[in-house]
Design a protein around this motif. Structure first.
Motif, PDB file in Angstrom:
ATOM      1  N   GLY A  26      72.003  46.293   9.110  1.00 42.53           N
ATOM      2  CA  GLY A  26      70.641  46.709   9.399  1.00 42.53           C
ATOM      3  C   GLY A  26      70.108  47.663   8.355  1.00 42.53           C
ATOM      4  N   LEU A  27      70.924  48.647   7.943  1.00 39.49           N
ATOM      5  CA  LEU A  27      70.498  49.554   6.875  1.00 39.49           C
ATOM      6  C   LEU A  27      70.281  48.777   5.580  1.00 39.49           C
ATOM      7  N   ALA A  28      71.220  47.901   5.254  1.00 40.76           N
ATOM      8  CA  ALA A  28      71.120  47.146   4.006  1.00 40.76           C
ATOM      9  C   ALA A  28      69.882  46.256   3.973  1.00 40.76           C
ATOM     10  N   GLU A  29      69.571  45.597   5.079  1.00 43.30           N
ATOM     11  CA  GLU A  29      68.409  44.712   5.137  1.00 43.30           C
ATOM     12  C   GLU A  29      67.127  45.480   4.860  1.00 43.30           C
ATOM     13  N   ASN A  30      67.012  46.671   5.451  1.00 40.55           N
ATOM     14  CA  ASN A  30      65.813  47.472   5.255  1.00 40.55           C
ATOM     15  C   ASN A  30      65.770  48.102   3.876  1.00 40.55           C
ATOM     16  N   TYR A  31      66.887  48.612   3.395  1.00 46.18           N
ATOM     17  CA  TYR A  31      66.901  49.291   2.100  1.00 46.18           C
ATOM     18  C   TYR A  31      66.681  48.299   0.957  1.00 46.18           C
ATOM     19  N   ALA A  32      67.381  47.167   0.980  1.00 47.50           N
ATOM     20  CA  ALA A  32      67.230  46.176  -0.082  1.00 47.50           C
ATOM     21  C   ALA A  32      65.903  45.456  -0.002  1.00 47.50           C
ATOM     22  N   GLY A  33      65.221  45.542   1.154  1.00 49.34           N
ATOM     23  CA  GLY A  33      63.847  45.063   1.224  1.00 49.34           C
ATOM     24  C   GLY A  33      63.654  43.813   2.032  1.00 49.34           C
ATOM     25  N   LEU A  34      62.689  43.888   2.936  1.00 46.18           N
ATOM     26  CA  LEU A  34      62.260  42.719   3.704  1.00 46.18           C
ATOM     27  C   LEU A  34      61.343  41.865   2.854  1.00 46.18           C
ATOM     28  N   PRO A  35      61.184  40.608   3.192  1.00 49.52           N
ATOM     29  CA  PRO A  35      60.292  39.744   2.415  1.00 49.52           C
ATOM     30  C   PRO A  35      58.851  40.261   2.416  1.00 49.52           C
ATOM     31  N   GLN A  86      64.735  43.805  -4.259  1.00 48.39           N
ATOM     32  CA  GLN A  86      64.875  42.489  -4.874  1.00 48.39           C
ATOM     33  C   GLN A  86      63.548  41.746  -4.907  1.00 48.39           C
ATOM     34  N   SER A  87      62.754  41.828  -3.821  1.00 51.72           N
ATOM     35  CA  SER A  87      61.478  41.107  -3.788  1.00 51.72           C
ATOM     36  C   SER A  87      60.497  41.661  -4.816  1.00 51.72           C
ATOM     37  N   SER A  88      60.541  42.974  -5.081  1.00 55.84           N
ATOM     38  CA  SER A  88      59.669  43.558  -6.100  1.00 55.84           C
ATOM     39  C   SER A  88      60.061  43.067  -7.487  1.00 55.84           C
ATOM     40  N   VAL A  89      61.361  43.022  -7.743  1.00 58.12           N
ATOM     41  CA  VAL A  89      61.847  42.523  -9.036  1.00 58.12           C
ATOM     42  C   VAL A  89      61.466  41.064  -9.208  1.00 58.12           C
ATOM     43  N   ASP A  90      61.629  40.272  -8.173  1.00 63.68           N
ATOM     44  CA  ASP A  90      61.289  38.845  -8.253  1.00 63.68           C
ATOM     45  C   ASP A  90      59.804  38.659  -8.573  1.00 63.68           C
ATOM     46  N   LEU A  91      58.943  39.434  -7.901  1.00 65.77           N
ATOM     47  CA  LEU A  91      57.507  39.304  -8.138  1.00 65.77           C
ATOM     48  C   LEU A  91      57.147  39.697  -9.570  1.00 65.77           C
ATOM     49  N   LEU A  92      57.633  40.849 -10.028  1.00 58.87           N
ATOM     50  CA  LEU A  92      57.313  41.304 -11.378  1.00 58.87           C
ATOM     51  C   LEU A  92      57.792  40.307 -12.426  1.00 58.87           C
ATOM     52  N   THR A  93      58.945  39.714 -12.191  1.00 54.41           N
ATOM     53  CA  THR A  93      59.465  38.721 -13.126  1.00 54.41           C
ATOM     54  C   THR A  93      58.609  37.459 -13.127  1.00 54.41           C
ATOM     55  N   GLU A  94      58.211  37.015 -11.939  1.00 56.30           N
ATOM     56  CA  GLU A  94      57.409  35.786 -11.814  1.00 56.30           C
ATOM     57  C   GLU A  94      56.058  35.899 -12.521  1.00 56.30           C
ATOM     58  N   ARG A 142      58.203  59.367 -10.678  1.00 58.30           N
ATOM     59  CA  ARG A 142      58.163  59.077  -9.240  1.00 58.30           C
ATOM     60  C   ARG A 142      59.368  58.215  -8.874  1.00 58.30           C
ATOM     61  N   ALA A 143      59.097  57.135  -8.194  1.00 62.35           N
ATOM     62  CA  ALA A 143      60.164  56.297  -7.634  1.00 62.35           C
ATOM     63  C   ALA A 143      61.013  55.653  -8.727  1.00 62.35           C
ATOM     64  N   GLY A 144      62.252  55.319  -8.361  1.00 63.29           N
ATOM     65  CA  GLY A 144      63.133  54.691  -9.333  1.00 63.29           C
ATOM     66  C   GLY A 144      63.910  53.510  -8.805  1.00 63.29           C
ATOM     67  N   ILE A 145      63.695  53.119  -7.543  1.00 63.68           N
ATOM     68  CA  ILE A 145      64.455  52.021  -6.942  1.00 63.68           C
ATOM     69  C   ILE A 145      63.517  50.865  -6.608  1.00 63.68           C
ATOM     70  N   LEU A 146      63.857  49.678  -7.085  1.00 64.68           N
ATOM     71  CA  LEU A 146      63.081  48.479  -6.795  1.00 64.68           C
ATOM     72  C   LEU A 146      63.875  47.553  -5.889  1.00 64.68           C
ATOM     73  N   ALA A 163      63.455  54.928  -0.248  1.00 66.96           N
ATOM     74  CA  ALA A 163      63.032  54.248  -1.480  1.00 66.96           C
ATOM     75  C   ALA A 163      61.998  53.159  -1.203  1.00 66.96           C
ATOM     76  N   LYS A 164      61.022  53.468  -0.352  1.00 72.44           N
ATOM     77  CA  LYS A 164      60.052  52.460   0.063  1.00 72.44           C
ATOM     78  C   LYS A 164      58.670  52.594  -0.578  1.00 72.44           C
ATOM     79  N   GLY A 165      58.286  53.777  -1.073  1.00 65.27           N
ATOM     80  CA  GLY A 165      56.899  54.000  -1.465  1.00 65.27           C
ATOM     81  C   GLY A 165      56.365  53.017  -2.485  1.00 65.27           C
ATOM     82  N   LEU A 166      57.007  52.916  -3.642  1.00 61.80           N
ATOM     83  CA  LEU A 166      56.549  52.006  -4.691  1.00 61.80           C
ATOM     84  C   LEU A 166      56.656  50.557  -4.239  1.00 61.80           C
ATOM     85  N   ASN A 167      57.721  50.227  -3.526  1.00 57.56           N
ATOM     86  CA  ASN A 167      57.900  48.854  -3.069  1.00 57.56           C
ATOM     87  C   ASN A 167      56.836  48.446  -2.049  1.00 57.56           C
TER      88      ASN A 167
END
Length: 391
Positions: A379-388, A53-61, A47-51, A298-302
């Motif tokens: 605007g694209l970058a903010e949405n793609y890289a992920g909102l808090p 930053q907030s998803s990575v931070d959570l999984l690491t924490e 399935r998805a392959g893009i995480l 790239a939003k589904g898994l996130n």
């Protein structure tokens, strides 16, 4: 009838369900997970392959970042392309956040290993799953286990992480839903070949959209826009590589696409769906059970990760007698869901061609704007890289 008692029953052992069980355990909350598929099937789903930053931070924490930190490929941005044009959007420069390539199969392996080590109870290959008494403070889930025994698990809450076809969404009465079915699908190809790009290429082309993604240093993932109902077996390997070369710009400014052995092919219909509310009584929904987005953004898994990150503390507080977070869960989660649903629709309609020449000019205009305006790119970058989480 074999009975179990736990605090939370989680229906669905995909990333959302297993991550929720992990987060609840960290707060001292017991859970039981039930899943219709086998462990091997769930672990192998591509399935998805893009995480974000907030998803990575959570999984690491929460202690799930060892392999992720070591093996994930950090990307600063993406390429946007149309014939004779390719532009790089650097998310780090634009909004200070990157994205990470780390497949859902890898996240699932990490979650299964962690939950097995902790002694998590997971019932795989169950049938006849049904939810009961969700408006009471003692809801239950019944099912037939893999050995044919009828079982009941009584809990304080149920969480549906069982996707769009599971029983959880249907158990919510008087629900309201919004749907958009797109007039095209994605033809997904997995190939044993090193990526021909350092970051993802999103390509608009008159023949249809194409995406060059990757899974590792030696495995590449590609997508082609195709008509709905396309049979993946109807395309030969040569046809696939010729279409990818044309749409991705093989030979453009010296760039070349390296073909390889195709190991998997599938067709994914494109749709958007939001179901509300995400909570009724003691039943809560998370992930695809509540919402589906086309994969372009790239939003589904996130989104699933964000849902359970909100839900875990809400359930913990509810079980301790404080219902405020649980009462606000649906409204809070849906703010992010609708933002990501819009972004996914926006990316999809900007990049996928139609037979309408008016659409073509609008899409090209939008691509030129996004790649020439710093504000549009941000605007694209903010949405793609992920909102808090909790946006």
């Amino acid at each position: 009838m074999a009975d179990e008692r736990t605090q939370v029953v989680i229906v669905g052992a995909g990333p959302a369900g297993m991550l929720l069980s992990h987060l609840l355990a960290a707060d001292g909350v017991d859970s039981v997970v039930v899943e219709t598929r086998s462990e091997e099937y769930v672990a192998a789903r591509i399935r998805a392959g893009i995480l974000e930053q907030s998803s990575v931070d959570l999984l690491t924490e929460v202690g799930l970042g060892d392999r992720l930190t070591r093996d994930a490929d950090k990307h600063r941005g993406i390429y946007l392309q149309w014939p004779e044009e390719r532009h790089h959007l650097d998310f780090v420069d634009l909004v200070g956040r990157a994205v990470y390539v780390y497949g859902q199969t890898e996240i699932q392996k990490d979650l299964i290993d962690a939950r097995r080590a902790a002694g998590q109870v997971v019932h795989y290959e169950v049938t006849d799953t049904a939810l009961h008494d969700i408006e009471s403070d003692r809801p239950s889930v019944t099912f037939t286990d893999s050995e044919g025994r009828a079982r009941t698990v009584v809990a304080d809450a149920i969480v549906g992480c069982d996707g769009s076809f599971g029983p959880s969404r249907a158990a919510i009465p008087a629900r309201e839903s919004w749907d958009r079915t797109y007039p095209y699908s994605w033809f997904g190809i997995l190939a044993d070949v090193a990526p021909s790009t350092d970051e993802l290429i999103y390509a608009w082309h008159p023949d249809g959209f194409a995406l060059h993604s990757m899974r590792s240093e030696s495995v590449s993932r590609f997508y082609l826009q195709v008509p709905n109902g396309t049979d993946p077996a109807s395309w030969s390997d040569d046809q696939i590589w010729d279409a990818l070369a044309a749409r991705l710009g093989h030979g453009q400014n010296g760039w070349t696409l390296q073909p390889g052995q195709i190991t998997d092919r599938s067709v994914l219909p494109m749709r958007s769906h939001v179901s509300t509310p995400m909570r009724h009584g003691r039943l809560f929904l998370a992930g695809d059970a509540a919402h589906i987005v086309p994969p372009t953004g790239a939003k589904g898994l996130n989104l699933a990760i964000a849902d359970v990150a909100l839900l875990a503390p809400a359930l913990t507080a509810l079980l301790k007698g404080d219902p405020r977070l649980a009462d606000g869960y649906s409204e809070t989660a849906l703010r992010r869901v609708w933002r990501c649903t819009h972004f996914s629709w926006w990316m999809t309609t900007m990049l996928h061609t139609t037979e309408d020449p008016f659409d073509t000019q609008l899409q090209l205009s939008q691509l030129r704007w996004v790649t020439s305006s710093q504000h549009a790119a941000a605007g694209l970058a903010e949405n793609y890289a992920g909102l808090p989480i909790g946006f």
